[in-house]
Structure formats: structure tokens, C-alpha cells
Design a protein around this motif. Sequence first.
Motif, PDB file in Angstrom:
ATOM      1  N   UNK A  17       0.845  -1.193   0.000  1.00 45.13           N
ATOM      2  CA  UNK A  17       0.000   0.000   0.000  1.00 45.13           C
ATOM      3  C   UNK A  17       0.880   1.242   0.000  1.00 45.13           C
ATOM      4  N   UNK A  18       0.656   2.124  -0.979  1.00 42.53           N
ATOM      5  CA  UNK A  18       1.374   3.387  -1.130  1.00 42.53           C
ATOM      6  C   UNK A  18       0.366   4.530  -1.161  1.00 42.53           C
ATOM      7  N   UNK A  19       0.812   5.737  -0.860  1.00 40.98           N
ATOM      8  CA  UNK A  19      -0.099   6.886  -0.985  1.00 40.98           C
ATOM      9  C   UNK A  19      -0.526   7.069  -2.434  1.00 40.98           C
ATOM     10  N   UNK A  20       0.424   6.934  -3.347  1.00 47.32           N
ATOM     11  CA  UNK A  20       0.152   7.064  -4.781  1.00 47.32           C
ATOM     12  C   UNK A  20       0.835   5.926  -5.516  1.00 47.32           C
ATOM     13  N   UNK A  21       0.271   5.528  -6.651  1.00 44.39           N
ATOM     14  CA  UNK A  21       0.957   4.553  -7.487  1.00 44.39           C
ATOM     15  C   UNK A  21       2.285   5.137  -7.965  1.00 44.39           C
ATOM     16  N   UNK A  22       3.338   4.321  -8.041  1.00 41.05           N
ATOM     17  CA  UNK A  22       4.626   4.838  -8.513  1.00 41.05           C
ATOM     18  C   UNK A  22       4.564   5.228  -9.986  1.00 41.05           C
ATOM     19  N   UNK A  23       5.313   6.260 -10.328  1.00 40.72           N
ATOM     20  CA  UNK A  23       5.422   6.631 -11.728  1.00 40.72           C
ATOM     21  C   UNK A  23       6.237   5.585 -12.472  1.00 40.72           C
ATOM     22  N   UNK A  24       6.011   5.496 -13.763  1.00 43.51           N
ATOM     23  CA  UNK A  24       6.670   4.463 -14.585  1.00 43.51           C
ATOM     24  C   UNK A  24       8.090   4.879 -14.926  1.00 43.51           C
ATOM     25  N   UNK A  25       8.914   5.040 -13.889  1.00 42.98           N
ATOM     26  CA  UNK A  25      10.324   5.373 -14.058  1.00 42.98           C
ATOM     27  C   UNK A  25      11.134   4.529 -13.076  1.00 42.98           C
ATOM     28  N   UNK A  26      12.404   4.241 -13.384  1.00 43.48           N
ATOM     29  CA  UNK A  26      13.231   3.517 -12.415  1.00 43.48           C
ATOM     30  C   UNK A  26      13.348   4.312 -11.120  1.00 43.48           C
ATOM     31  N   UNK A  27      13.170   3.655  -9.989  1.00 44.93           N
ATOM     32  CA  UNK A  27      13.196   4.366  -8.714  1.00 44.93           C
ATOM     33  C   UNK A  27      13.314   3.370  -7.572  1.00 44.93           C
ATOM     34  N   UNK A  28      13.622   3.886  -6.399  1.00 49.65           N
ATOM     35  CA  UNK A  28      13.616   3.104  -5.172  1.00 49.65           C
ATOM     36  C   UNK A  28      12.581   3.691  -4.227  1.00 49.65           C
ATOM     37  N   UNK A  29      11.699   2.858  -3.732  1.00 44.95           N
ATOM     38  CA  UNK A  29      10.680   3.278  -2.763  1.00 44.95           C
ATOM     39  C   UNK A  29      11.093   2.708  -1.409  1.00 44.95           C
ATOM     40  N   UNK A  99      -3.353   2.087  -3.624  1.00 43.67           N
ATOM     41  CA  UNK A  99      -3.074   3.465  -3.236  1.00 43.67           C
ATOM     42  C   UNK A  99      -4.072   3.915  -2.177  1.00 43.67           C
ATOM     43  N   UNK A 100      -3.938   5.138  -1.713  1.00 41.67           N
ATOM     44  CA  UNK A 100      -4.740   5.622  -0.586  1.00 41.67           C
ATOM     45  C   UNK A 100      -6.209   5.804  -0.945  1.00 41.67           C
ATOM     46  N   UNK A 101      -6.545   5.787  -2.237  1.00 41.59           N
ATOM     47  CA  UNK A 101      -7.941   5.920  -2.670  1.00 41.59           C
ATOM     48  C   UNK A 101      -8.617   4.557  -2.830  1.00 41.59           C
ATOM     49  N   UNK A 102      -7.874   3.492  -2.542  1.00 46.05           N
ATOM     50  CA  UNK A 102      -8.439   2.155  -2.661  1.00 46.05           C
ATOM     51  C   UNK A 102      -8.318   1.570  -4.053  1.00 46.05           C
ATOM     52  N   UNK A 103      -7.639   2.262  -4.966  1.00 49.71           N
ATOM     53  CA  UNK A 103      -7.431   1.728  -6.308  1.00 49.71           C
ATOM     54  C   UNK A 103      -6.345   0.662  -6.264  1.00 49.71           C
TER      55      UNK A 103
END
Length: 297
Positions: A17-29, A99-103
Amino acid sequence: MKNIFIIGGASYNSVITLNEFPKAIPQTIHNCHFNETIGNTGAGKALTLSKLEFNTTFHSLIGNDTFGEKVQSLLQEPNLNFISDIDPKGTERHLNIMNSRGERISIFMNPSSDTPTINYSKFEKKLVKSDYVIVNIANYCRHILSVCEKLNKEVWTDLHDYDGKNVYHQDFINAAAYIFLSSDNLPDYKPFMKAQIDNGKELVVCTHGKDGATAYTKEGVWIEVPIIDNYKMNNANGAGDSFFSGFLYGFSKGYGTKKCMQFGTIISGLCIESEAITSNKLSKELVESEFSKYYVK
């Protein structure tokens, strides 16, 4: 107690569960909320309906593996008889990103087998004794539809995020008398609902997440029911199955469509406050108390 037979849909899931879906870019969460638990549409309905004191029989595929053992252990509940066949592919597993909206983004890490070797006639005695039959849209479940037809059993089905044209769902649509779906991939849902009633269905119900739900009856009546804002979003996994189960709870008591939808709204609201696919505190007494709180003037 009413008898229910449910077929299809048990998995062991990882849920992020994240506040927002991650953007489609390489990253570390670096931070997220994470848990692992039972999931899938059949398990959600079976656990919810058994807590509502239905005598529930639930069949699913599981693997001969540790995940299958975990699924079985989480289905050891009063009023719930879990029966299974072994899937040679192993237990179904999903990765759900919320995400935080339940999506939700759901990734099937290990789907179940489409055509396992099962003798479907072995279900006949259970079907005959069942007041309600729920056939979920796992591919292996389509082979029980002819058995239901032979026994003259009405079928309830949940099409989930059906898009109005995917041929995969057509066998289930053809066989069902009661159809549930969401509008996630079908924003223009009313023509589909009307077409199903015109084709002889008993009822069609479409859920819209935070925008409530819509029903269309065989009498040609549209019914809209909003959500209850007092229930606070924690985890939306299982909310649709809880709505379905709440509707069936009301239906089993002979209530009208709007009241059944209100029970669905309550039970899905209780579900989203929980981290599980059904509320751990769910009971008939709680549901009736919540109904009096929100709907009895």
C-alpha cells in the motif's frame, strides 16, 4: 441456515500500500505498508458469508505447497467447509499494489491452471442442497455451468472489471441469472445492464467504488445507493466481494433490491476499514446494528 456453494478463487497474496501509485520510471521506494494474506474473489465471498452465518461450501484450486497450506489454515472458520483440488501449477499468488484511494494494480505472479483435471459431477450433491450457487470467473469454473444447468440451479456470478466485450466472460454471462460487476472498465455500464435484463436475467448490479452502486431490476427499475462516508479507507481488497455478500444476505431474507444494496454498502464499508479481505469483527449482529444506525430513521 441457508446453504451456499461457491466455486473458484483462492490465492495467497502480497499486498503493498502506497499513498500514490509509482510513476513508470526507475526508482527506489523506501517505505510502504506490506502484508501477506489470503486473497481472491471466492475466498472473500466465502469468508464473509460464513461470518454472516450461511452454511458455506467453497471449492478452489490450491497447490501442494506452503502457500496452499496457508490458504487452508486461513479458511478454517465456523460455517465454512473448504474443499479443494490440487493445482499442478501451485497455489495462485497475486501482488496487489494499492493506493490511498483504494485503487488497485493486481499482478498475477502465479495464475491458477485453466483446465485442471476435475470430475465436476462430484459437486452435484452439494449443488442440489444449495440455496444459492456462486460461480466465479476462474477459467476452470466454466465447466461447472453445464452441471448447474442440468440441475436447474440459478447461478450468481461476479464479472469484476468486465469491459463489456471480452469473450472470456460470455459463458458466465450466458449462464447467470444474477450478475454483478464493477464500472472500472465499463464507464457506460447502463446499456450492458439493460441488455442483460432484456435477455432474461433476474438482476444486474454494478458497483462504482466511492461512487456507490447501481442496480437494474427485471421490472425495469434503476436503483442507486451511495457509499457511507463514515467508513474510513484502510484497504479496499475484498470490498466488492463484501458488497456482493451483503447483498445476498439481504436477498436471503426476502428484502427488496435497495435494502439488499444497503446491506452490501455496510459490509463493504466494514471491509475497507480492515486489512483483511473481510472484516474480522463482522457478524450478523454488527450488520443489523449498523443498518439501524445508518438507514432506520
